[in-house]
Design a protein around this motif. Structure first.
Motif, mmCIF file in Angstrom:
data_model
loop_
_atom_site.group_PDB
_atom_site.id
_atom_site.type_symbol
_atom_site.label_atom_id
_atom_site.label_comp_id
_atom_site.label_asym_id
_atom_site.label_seq_id
_atom_site.Cartn_x
_atom_site.Cartn_y
_atom_site.Cartn_z
ATOM 1 N N THR A 204 -0.582 -17.204 -58.508
ATOM 2 C CA THR A 204 -1.005 -18.417 -59.204
ATOM 3 C C THR A 204 -0.148 -19.609 -58.826
ATOM 4 O O THR A 204 0.767 -19.511 -58.019
ATOM 5 C CB THR A 204 -0.990 -18.185 -60.734
ATOM 6 O OG1 THR A 204 -1.638 -19.293 -61.364
ATOM 7 C CG2 THR A 204 0.425 -18.036 -61.270
ATOM 8 N N ARG B 103 0.596 -22.132 -55.170
ATOM 9 C CA ARG B 103 0.446 -20.691 -54.901
ATOM 10 C C ARG B 103 1.811 -20.055 -54.595
ATOM 11 O O ARG B 103 1.994 -19.328 -53.643
ATOM 12 C CB ARG B 103 -0.536 -20.431 -53.757
ATOM 13 C CG ARG B 103 -1.975 -20.831 -54.062
ATOM 14 C CD ARG B 103 -2.554 -20.010 -55.230
ATOM 15 N NE ARG B 103 -3.977 -20.252 -55.406
ATOM 16 C CZ ARG B 103 -4.497 -21.122 -56.251
ATOM 17 N NH1 ARG B 103 -3.711 -21.859 -57.019
ATOM 18 N NH2 ARG B 103 -5.799 -21.266 -56.368
ATOM 19 N N CYS C 125 4.278 -22.097 -62.319
ATOM 20 C CA CYS C 125 3.549 -23.290 -62.746
ATOM 21 C C CYS C 125 4.328 -24.553 -62.389
ATOM 22 O O CYS C 125 4.427 -25.496 -63.177
ATOM 23 C CB CYS C 125 3.249 -23.219 -64.240
ATOM 24 S SG CYS C 125 2.160 -21.860 -64.697
ATOM 25 N N CYS D 59 1.094 -21.600 -68.362
ATOM 26 C CA CYS D 59 0.971 -20.207 -67.937
ATOM 27 C C CYS D 59 0.203 -19.454 -69.021
ATOM 28 O O CYS D 59 0.738 -19.123 -70.068
ATOM 29 C CB CYS D 59 2.336 -19.574 -67.706
ATOM 30 S SG CYS D 59 2.206 -17.847 -67.151
ATOM 31 N N LEU E 38 -10.783 -14.928 -61.680
ATOM 32 C CA LEU E 38 -9.912 -14.317 -62.687
ATOM 33 C C LEU E 38 -10.646 -13.310 -63.540
ATOM 34 O O LEU E 38 -11.853 -13.390 -63.734
ATOM 35 C CB LEU E 38 -9.313 -15.401 -63.586
ATOM 36 C CG LEU E 38 -8.486 -16.472 -62.878
ATOM 37 C CD1 LEU E 38 -7.985 -17.498 -63.890
ATOM 38 C CD2 LEU E 38 -7.334 -15.865 -62.098
ATOM 39 N N TRP F 293 -2.316 -16.974 -65.236
ATOM 40 C CA TRP F 293 -2.752 -18.054 -64.360
ATOM 41 C C TRP F 293 -2.236 -19.389 -64.859
ATOM 42 O O TRP F 293 -2.230 -19.645 -66.062
ATOM 43 C CB TRP F 293 -4.286 -18.077 -64.296
ATOM 44 C CG TRP F 293 -4.823 -18.879 -63.160
ATOM 45 C CD1 TRP F 293 -5.425 -20.098 -63.232
ATOM 46 C CD2 TRP F 293 -4.795 -18.520 -61.780
ATOM 47 N NE1 TRP F 293 -5.776 -20.513 -61.977
ATOM 48 C CE2 TRP F 293 -5.407 -19.566 -61.065
ATOM 49 C CE3 TRP F 293 -4.318 -17.410 -61.081
ATOM 50 C CZ2 TRP F 293 -5.549 -19.550 -59.669
ATOM 51 C CZ3 TRP F 293 -4.454 -17.381 -59.702
ATOM 52 C CH2 TRP F 293 -5.063 -18.443 -59.017
ATOM 53 N N CYS F 294 -1.803 -20.241 -63.956
ATOM 54 C CA CYS F 294 -1.368 -21.596 -64.304
ATOM 55 C C CYS F 294 -2.608 -22.459 -64.467
ATOM 56 O O CYS F 294 -3.252 -22.818 -63.481
ATOM 57 C CB CYS F 294 -0.470 -22.159 -63.212
ATOM 58 S SG CYS F 294 1.080 -21.259 -63.000
#
Length: 130
Positions: free
Chosen positions: A21, A25, A29, A42, A72, A78-79
């Motif tokens: 994430t 990448r 975050c 996050c 997802l 995931w940010c």
């Protein structure tokens, strides 16, 4: 990531690497001037959060390999864009948040108290968050 702080004032911790994430990448975050959306929260995404985001035009489920986006599933870390997370919060569909991995810049959009109310320790089986 050096020098980046989380919303608690400590060093920014990794958000997730499976899938990888972050706006850059890098698993974190982290943010910078190129990150106009502020991908700084996050989140441990849930089915409810993903469904809500899709309903408002932010499809986080469909893979987009041209952007390095795997799509997802519930339980993924995931940010997410701070304003998008807040949008789901206001609709009653907020995803849990990992505070130590949420960038301090999130506080420009989301109050700390709101994030704290949705803070979670990631369970051993993130798939249980469906």
């Amino acid at each position: 990531m050096d020098g980046d702080l989380n919303v608690l004032g400590g060093p920014l911790e990794e958000c997730g690497t499976d899938p990888v994430t972050g706006f850059y990448r890098d698993g974190c975050c982290t943010t910078g001037p190129e990150d106009l959306g502020s991908h700084t929260v996050c989140a441990v995404v849930t089915a409810e959060f993903l469904t809500h985001q899709a309903s408002v035009g932010n499809d986080l489920i469909t893979p987009r390999p041209e952007y390095g986006f795997p799509g997802l599933e519930p339980g993924d870390r995931w940010c997410v864009v701070a304003a998008r997370w807040l949008q789901s919060y206001r609709a009653g569909a907020a995803a849990p948040v990992v505070l130590a991995a949420t960038h301090v810049r999130s506080l420009e959009t989301v109050p700390l108290g709101v994030l704290r109310n949705h803070a979670v320790d990631v369970p051993p089986d993130p798939g249980s968050l469906t």
